[in-house]
Motif scaffolding. Structure first.
Motif, PDB file in Angstrom:
ATOM      1  N   LYS A 249      41.230  12.293  10.328  1.00  0.00           N
ATOM      2  CA  LYS A 249      41.838  13.611  10.535  1.00  0.00           C
ATOM      3  C   LYS A 249      43.212  13.536  11.188  1.00  0.00           C
ATOM      4  N   LEU A 250      43.579  12.354  11.651  1.00  0.00           N
ATOM      5  CA  LEU A 250      44.931  12.169  12.197  1.00  0.00           C
ATOM      6  C   LEU A 250      46.010  12.535  11.182  1.00  0.00           C
ATOM      7  N   TYR A 251      45.657  12.565   9.911  1.00  0.00           N
ATOM      8  CA  TYR A 251      46.674  12.834   8.888  1.00  0.00           C
ATOM      9  C   TYR A 251      47.261  14.227   9.014  1.00  0.00           C
ATOM     10  N   PHE A 252      46.607  15.115   9.759  1.00  0.00           N
ATOM     11  CA  PHE A 252      47.162  16.455   9.991  1.00  0.00           C
ATOM     12  C   PHE A 252      48.350  16.428  10.957  1.00  0.00           C
ATOM     13  N   LEU A 253      48.416  15.423  11.814  1.00  0.00           N
ATOM     14  CA  LEU A 253      49.369  15.436  12.921  1.00  0.00           C
ATOM     15  C   LEU A 253      50.840  15.469  12.487  1.00  0.00           C
ATOM     16  N   PRO A 254      51.280  14.673  11.487  1.00  0.00           N
ATOM     17  CA  PRO A 254      52.706  14.754  11.103  1.00  0.00           C
ATOM     18  C   PRO A 254      53.137  16.156  10.698  1.00  0.00           C
ATOM     19  N   ALA A 255      52.304  16.846   9.921  1.00  0.00           N
ATOM     20  CA  ALA A 255      52.660  18.197   9.490  1.00  0.00           C
ATOM     21  C   ALA A 255      52.688  19.158  10.667  1.00  0.00           C
TER      22      ALA A 255
ATOM     23  N   ARG B  77      43.368  15.853  19.191  1.00  0.00           N
ATOM     24  CA  ARG B  77      42.967  17.233  19.440  1.00  0.00           C
ATOM     25  C   ARG B  77      43.852  17.899  20.487  1.00  0.00           C
ATOM     26  N   GLY B  78      44.179  17.151  21.542  1.00  0.00           N
ATOM     27  CA  GLY B  78      45.059  17.708  22.570  1.00  0.00           C
ATOM     28  C   GLY B  78      46.433  18.042  22.016  1.00  0.00           C
ATOM     29  N   SER B  79      46.974  17.170  21.144  1.00  0.00           N
ATOM     30  CA  SER B  79      48.286  17.426  20.541  1.00  0.00           C
ATOM     31  C   SER B  79      48.270  18.685  19.682  1.00  0.00           C
TER      32      SER B  79
ATOM     33  N   ILE C 102      48.184  21.770  21.969  1.00  0.00           N
ATOM     34  CA  ILE C 102      49.483  22.000  22.630  1.00  0.00           C
ATOM     35  C   ILE C 102      50.515  22.507  21.633  1.00  0.00           C
ATOM     36  N   LEU C 103      50.581  21.900  20.452  1.00  0.00           N
ATOM     37  CA  LEU C 103      51.555  22.321  19.441  1.00  0.00           C
ATOM     38  C   LEU C 103      51.279  23.743  18.965  1.00  0.00           C
ATOM     39  N   THR C 104      50.003  24.092  18.812  1.00  0.00           N
ATOM     40  CA  THR C 104      49.656  25.448  18.377  1.00  0.00           C
ATOM     41  C   THR C 104      50.051  26.467  19.434  1.00  0.00           C
ATOM     42  N   LEU C 105      49.777  26.181  20.698  1.00  0.00           N
ATOM     43  CA  LEU C 105      50.156  27.098  21.782  1.00  0.00           C
ATOM     44  C   LEU C 105      51.676  27.223  21.886  1.00  0.00           C
ATOM     45  N   PHE C 106      52.368  26.095  21.719  1.00  0.00           N
ATOM     46  CA  PHE C 106      53.832  26.098  21.779  1.00  0.00           C
ATOM     47  C   PHE C 106      54.411  26.972  20.675  1.00  0.00           C
ATOM     48  N   ALA C 107      53.893  26.803  19.460  1.00  0.00           N
ATOM     49  CA  ALA C 107      54.388  27.595  18.331  1.00  0.00           C
ATOM     50  C   ALA C 107      54.055  29.076  18.507  1.00  0.00           C
ATOM     51  N   THR C 108      52.885  29.374  19.018  1.00  0.00           N
ATOM     52  CA  THR C 108      52.507  30.767  19.257  1.00  0.00           C
ATOM     53  C   THR C 108      53.455  31.426  20.255  1.00  0.00           C
ATOM     54  N   ALA C 109      53.810  30.689  21.305  1.00  0.00           N
ATOM     55  CA  ALA C 109      54.740  31.226  22.302  1.00  0.00           C
ATOM     56  C   ALA C 109      56.121  31.468  21.686  1.00  0.00           C
ATOM     57  N   LEU C 110      56.570  30.555  20.822  1.00  0.00           N
ATOM     58  CA  LEU C 110      57.875  30.723  20.180  1.00  0.00           C
ATOM     59  C   LEU C 110      57.880  31.946  19.259  1.00  0.00           C
ATOM     60  N   ALA C 111      56.802  32.119  18.475  1.00  0.00           N
ATOM     61  CA  ALA C 111      56.723  33.269  17.575  1.00  0.00           C
ATOM     62  C   ALA C 111      56.662  34.568  18.365  1.00  0.00           C
TER      63      ALA C 111
ATOM     64  N   ILE D 183      44.186   1.232  21.568  1.00  0.00           N
ATOM     65  CA  ILE D 183      43.665   2.558  21.926  1.00  0.00           C
ATOM     66  C   ILE D 183      42.351   2.763  21.199  1.00  0.00           C
ATOM     67  N   SER D 184      41.333   3.141  21.909  1.00  0.00           N
ATOM     68  CA  SER D 184      40.017   3.322  21.304  1.00  0.00           C
ATOM     69  C   SER D 184      40.022   4.524  20.360  1.00  0.00           C
ATOM     70  N   GLU D 185      39.060   4.524  19.437  1.00  0.00           N
ATOM     71  CA  GLU D 185      38.962   5.650  18.496  1.00  0.00           C
ATOM     72  C   GLU D 185      38.691   6.950  19.234  1.00  0.00           C
ATOM     73  N   ARG D 186      37.916   6.873  20.298  1.00  0.00           N
ATOM     74  CA  ARG D 186      37.616   8.076  21.090  1.00  0.00           C
ATOM     75  C   ARG D 186      38.871   8.640  21.723  1.00  0.00           C
ATOM     76  N   HIS D 187      39.692   7.771  22.291  1.00  0.00           N
ATOM     77  CA  HIS D 187      40.929   8.240  22.924  1.00  0.00           C
ATOM     78  C   HIS D 187      41.933   8.751  21.885  1.00  0.00           C
ATOM     79  N   LYS D 188      41.945   8.113  20.713  1.00  0.00           N
ATOM     80  CA  LYS D 188      42.810   8.617  19.637  1.00  0.00           C
ATOM     81  C   LYS D 188      42.405  10.033  19.245  1.00  0.00           C
ATOM     82  N   LEU D 189      41.108  10.269  19.157  1.00  0.00           N
ATOM     83  CA  LEU D 189      40.614  11.594  18.794  1.00  0.00           C
ATOM     84  C   LEU D 189      40.963  12.622  19.864  1.00  0.00           C
ATOM     85  N   LEU D 190      40.827  12.234  21.124  1.00  0.00           N
ATOM     86  CA  LEU D 190      41.173  13.149  22.213  1.00  0.00           C
ATOM     87  C   LEU D 190      42.669  13.478  22.205  1.00  0.00           C
ATOM     88  N   LEU D 191      43.495  12.455  22.004  1.00  0.00           N
ATOM     89  CA  LEU D 191      44.941  12.676  21.936  1.00  0.00           C
ATOM     90  C   LEU D 191      45.302  13.556  20.747  1.00  0.00           C
TER      91      LEU D 191
END
Length: 535
Positions: free
Chosen positions: A125-131, A372-374, A377-386, A362-370
Motif C-alpha cells: 500500500k506504500l504505492y499510494f504515498l507518491p501521489a 499511515r502517519g504520513s 498528516i498530508l490529508t490534514l494539511f491539504a484540508t487546512a489549505l483548502a 526499517i521493519s515492515e511494522r514501522h514502515k506501515l506506521l510511517l
C-alpha cells in the motif's frame, strides 16, 4: 513480513484488489475536490491569480480569433498548450473557468498515472504515498498552473506506463508517440524522454538475452513513433507560419535567448537557495524537499542500483527505467526552482518511496506506521489549505469571460480598475500577460512579455513601439523598473525605446504594485481621462 504474506501483498497490489481499487477511486475523487477548492470559490466562481497559463490561454484565444501562432503571436515553445486552449475555447466559448478546470483535470490525470506507475514498482500500500505527496503536499504551491510545464510530464508518464506494461511493438511505438506529444507542449522534455527510453529498451532486450537486433528494433520503433507524431502535430503550424519563422521561434530563439533570463537557467537553483531562510515552516519544508531531497534521490538510487547490479534484471528493470526518466527530467529542467522541479517530480517521488520500501533497516511494522502517519498528516494539511483558500475575502468581478473571484491582495487592484475603465475589444498593453484574456482586451502587438534581457530582442521592441503608435491604448500596465537612464541601462536591456515611448505619451496613475519582484503601475494615455480614481 513472511514470504507467503509478502507474495500475497504483491499479488493483491499488482492485480488490483477490490479494496485497493476503491481506495484509488476515493483518492482521485478527493484529488478533484481538493484542487477544485483551490481554484474555484464555492460553488463555481473561478479564482483569478497570475501565472504563465494566462499567457497560454491568451494565445489560444487569439488563435480562436484567427491569428496565427508564431506569425501573429510570438511564442517559443511548441504549440501544444495554445492549441489545447484554442480547441477548448472553440468548444466551450471564451470562458475563464476553462483555465481553472484544466488545473483540476491535470491534477486528476497526474494522480491517476502516478498511482498506476507506482503500483508497478511498490507491491504494498506504500504505492499510494507518491501521489499523496504530489497532490496534498506540493500541488497548492507549485501545481496550480495550466501551462505547458504541467501538460508535458503527463505524456512522459503515459510513455513510462506503456514501456513498463509493453506487450507488443505497437505499444512501444505508442510510447514514442506520447513522447512526441510531450515535446508538442515542451520541446526538450519529449526529446530527452524518448532518447532515454530508446536507450532503455535497447539495454532491456540485451539483458533479457533477446539479442542486439531485437533491442535496435525496439529503439528504432520508439524513435520512429516520436519523430512521425511530432512532424504530424507540428505540420499545420509550420505551414501557417512558414518554416523559417517556425524554426526561429521554437529552436533558434530558445537556444540563444531563453536562458538569458536569470530564472531560466541553471543558476536559478543558487538564486533559490537563500529562500531556505524563510520563516514559515511549511514553505521551508517544501523548499528543502523539492530543491534538495528529491535531487539527492537520483544519487541514492544510482548508488543502490550499482551496488545491486547483480540482482536479477527482472527485479530492477522498472526502477532503472524510472531512475533514468527521473534523472533526465530533473537535469533538463531549465531554471531548476522548487516549482519547476515539482512539475517533473512524479518519477522521483515514486523512486524515493521505492527506496524506502527496499530499505531493510526499517521493519515492515514501522514502515506501515510511517505510511499511515504520513497519509493522515498530508490529508490534514491539504484540508487546512483548502479551508483557508475558501475563507479568503475575495472580490467579485464581472468580466466578459464570466464572474471572477479576485484575491484580496494589493497587486490585483490594478485588474479590477482596468476592468472598470476599459470594455471588451479595447486596445491595451502590459509587460506581463495577466489581463488580456479575462477582460478580452486587445494587444496591438504580437508580443506579450517584455523583459530587460536578451530574451526581448531589439526588433521585438521596435515592433511593439510601431504597433502601439499605430493603435495607441488608453492604458498600459508598465514595469517601472524599465525606466532607467540610457547611461545606466545594461547592454542586454533593449527596452529603452519602449520606455521612452511610454514616458513621452503616458502618465502614471495610482500606486505601484509589486508583482513577482517587478514594480507594476498603470499608465494612462495623456489625452485620456479615467472614469474612476486609480487604486
Amino acid at each position: 513480513m513472511s514470504a507467503d504474506l509478502r507474495l500475497k501483498s504483491i499479488s493483491l497490489v499488482r492485480n488490483g484488489s477490490t479494496d485497493l481499487l476503491r481506495y484509488e477511486a476515493l483518492f482521485l475523487i478527493a484529488t478533484g475536490v481538493y484542487t477544485f477548492l483551490l481554484v474555484f470559490e464555492f460553488p463555481v466562481t473561478p479564482i483569478f491569480f497570475s501565472g504563465d497559463d494566462l499567457n497560454a490561454i491568451y494565445q489560444g484565444w487569439r488563435m480562436a480569433l484567427g491569428d496565427s501562432l508564431y506569425k501573429d503571436i510570438f511564442e517559443f515553445t511548441l504549440p501544444g498548450t495554445p492549441t489545447y486552449y484554442w480547441l477548448a475555447i472553440s468548444t466551450f466559448g471564451t470562458r475563464f473557468w476553462i483555465l481553472r478546470a484544466t488545473v483540476v483535470l491535470i491534477a486528476i490525470v497526474s494522480a491517476f498515472l502516478c498511482l498506476r506507475i507506482s503500483r508497478e514498482l511498490i507491491p504494498t500500500k506504500l504505492y499510494f504515498l507518491p501521489a499523496f505527496i504530489y497532490i496534498f503536499f506540493g500541488f497548492k504551491f507549485y501545481g496550480l498552473d495550466g501551462s505547458h510545464r504541467m501538460f508535458s510530464p503527463i505524456f512522459v508518464l503515459i510513455a513510462l506506463l506503456l514501456i513498463i506494461r509493453q506487450r507488443s511493438r505497437w505499444g512501444i511505438c505508442f510510447a514514442g508517440i506520447m513522447c512526441g506529444l510531450s515535446s508538442f507542449f515542451t520541446q526538450q522534455r519529449g526529446v530527452v524522454a524518448v532518447a532515454l527510453i530508446a536507450v532503455y529498451v535497447l539495454a532491456d532486450q540485451l539483458r533479457q538475452g533477446n539479442g542486439y537486433v531485437a533491442g535496435v528494433k525496439n529503439a528504432a520503433t520508439v524513435l520512429a513513433g516520436f519523430m512521425v507524431s511530432l512532424f504530424v502535430f507540428c505540420f499545420y503550424f509550420v505551414q501557417s507560419a512558414g518554416i523559417d519563422q517556425f524554426v526561429y521561434s521554437v529552436l533558434e530563439f530558445p537556444i540563444k535567448y531563453y536562458g538569458t533570463v536569470p530564472v531560466n537557467n541553471y543558476w536559478a537553483l543558487y538564486v533559490n537557495l537563500p529562500e531556505l531562510t524563510v520563516t514559515k515552516p511549511h514553505i521551508l519544508l517544501l523548499l528543502v524537499f523539492f530543491l534538495l531531497v528529491l535531487p539527492i534521490t537520483v544519487v541514492v538510487a544510482a548508488v543502490y542500483l550499482i551496488r545491486n547490479r547483480r540482482t536479477p534484471w527482472e527485479e530492477i528493470r522498472h526502477p532503472v527505467l524510472i531512475a533514468l526518466i527521473g534523472m533526465g527530467m530533473l537535469f533538463i529542467t531549465l531554471g531548476p526552482q522548487a516549482g519547476r522541479i515539482f512539475q517533473v517530480s512524479i518519477p522521483l517521488l515514486i523512486l524515493s518511496v521505492w527506496l524506502f520500501y527496499k530499505n531493510r533497516t526499517i521493519s515492515e511494522r514501522h514502515k506501515l506506521l510511517l505510511f499511515r502517519g504520513s497519509l493522515i498528516i498530508l490529508t490534514l494539511f491539504a484540508t487546512a489549505l483548502a479551508y483557508r483558500q475558501q475563507t479568503l475575502s475575495f472580490t467579485k468581478l464581472s468580466t466578459p469571460t464570466g464572474n471572477l473571484a479576485i484575491y484580496p491582495e494589493e497587486q490585483y487592484k490594478r485588474i479590477i480598475w482596468v476592468g472598470q475603465e476599459l470594455v471588451e475589444g479595447d486596445a491595451f498593453f502590459e509587460t506581463y500577460p495577466s489581463t488580456y484574456f479575462p477582460l478580452k482586451l486587445r494587444n496591438p502587438s504580437k508580443y506579450s512579455q517584455i523583459l530587460p534581457y536578451e530574451y526581448t530582442q531589439p526588433n521585438h521592441i521596435d515592433e511593439v513601439v510601431d504597433s502601439l503608435r499605430s493603435d495607441p491604448p488608453k492604458l498600459i500596465v508598465w514595469d517601472n523598473s524599465l525606466n532607467v537612464p540610457s547611461t545606466t541601462r545594461r547592454p542586454d536591456d533593449h527596452t529603452g525605446p519602449l520606455a521612452d515611448f511610454v514616458k513621452s505619451g503616458y502618465s502614471p496613475v495610482g500606486s505601484e504594485f509589486d508583482v513577482f519582484g517587478s514594480p507594476l503601475q498603470v499608465w494612462k494615455r495623456n489625452d485620456y481621462h479615467p472614469l474612476t480614481q486609480a487604486p
